[in-house]
Design an enzyme around this catalytic site. Sequence first.
Site, short mmCIF file in Angstrom:
data_model
loop_
_atom_site.label_atom_id
_atom_site.label_comp_id
_atom_site.label_asym_id
_atom_site.label_seq_id
_atom_site.Cartn_x
_atom_site.Cartn_y
_atom_site.Cartn_z
N PRO A 87 0.79 -1.39 0.00
CA PRO A 87 0.04 -0.04 0.10
C PRO A 87 0.75 1.27 0.07
CG PRO A 87 -0.54 -1.45 1.86
CD PRO A 87 0.76 -2.09 1.16
N ARG A 151 -4.78 -7.56 -21.08
CA ARG A 151 -6.01 -7.44 -22.09
C ARG A 151 -5.35 -6.09 -23.05
NH1 ARG A 151 -9.27 -3.58 -21.06
NH2 ARG A 151 -11.23 -4.90 -21.51
N ASP A 166 -12.52 1.39 -23.88
CA ASP A 166 -12.57 1.29 -22.35
C ASP A 166 -12.31 2.81 -21.69
OD1 ASP A 166 -12.52 -1.51 -22.46
OD2 ASP A 166 -10.33 -1.64 -22.06
CL1 6GU Z 1 -0.16 -3.82 -3.66
N1 6GU Z 1 -0.93 -4.44 -1.02
C1 6GU Z 1 -1.81 -4.50 -0.03
N2 6GU Z 1 -1.50 -5.54 0.98
N3 6GU Z 1 -2.66 -3.53 0.09
C2 6GU Z 1 -2.84 -2.84 -0.91
C3 6GU Z 1 -2.22 -2.76 -2.10
C4 6GU Z 1 -1.23 -3.74 -2.22
N4 6GU Z 1 -2.84 -1.83 -3.07
C5 6GU Z 1 -3.68 -1.37 -2.08
N5 6GU Z 1 -3.87 -1.77 -1.01
#
Ligand code: 6GU
Length: 228
Positions: A87, A151, A166
């Site tokens: 994150p 895709r 898209d």
């Molecule tokens: Cl890449 N990993 C985790 N654990 N939580 C996330 C994420 C990634 N992207 C958004 N939230």
Amino acid sequence: MRVTILSLFPEMFSGVFKESILKRAIQKDIIKVDIVNFRDFSTDKHKHVDDYAFGGGPGMLLSVEPIVKALQSIEGFETAWKILLTPQGTTFHQNTAKEYTKKDHIILICGHYEGFDERVRYFIDEEVSIGDYVLTGGEIAAMAIIDSVVRLLPDALGKKESFENDSFYDGTLECPQYTRPQEFMGYTVPEVLLSGNHQEIEKWRKEQALNRTKERRPDLLSKTDKKD
Ligand code: 6GU
């Protein structure tokens, strides 16, 4: 394109690669997917891959050694594009997906638990997040990224599918679309779409896409020159 996933939960991927476009992309050799369980690279007799944080605190961290050993076991890992999923990474966008289509080989590292030993970051090229919320692990993020990249690869979509219309492809959301029946419970299809006038239809679609984007995602328009 080669895609290698480092994950402690390889089974989580069994569904997505057995259906629809990803399944076909594998069958057509558009992508080759390998999943490496970095638990196999634990040097611990109990196959631990995590440990307590130096300095204390709750939760466990993924150790650097099994991850780096797993990376080194991958053929061509030196030149592959190595992506750490957390994150804390930079946010993944459609443009990131387009950039990844140019790579020959991407490696996606999925974490779990409280995080990684910071030193994992010396061995990767980029840290990526799929949005501002917390997932239990990187696996679902990896699936989202792989799907959005594949895709866009040549021949991944069939004749009946396309990505040119898209949402996000040209910086706007998709315009409203309709299929049969012409009327459903009193709700009708806009006249212009039935007119057969392709110029008018194109004009209407562009206007609608722009209006929808202005209404719902004005932030997208400030990133392009499509304001007027
Ligand atoms: Cl890449 N990993 C985790 N654990 N939580 C996330 C994420 C990634 N992207 C958004 N939230």
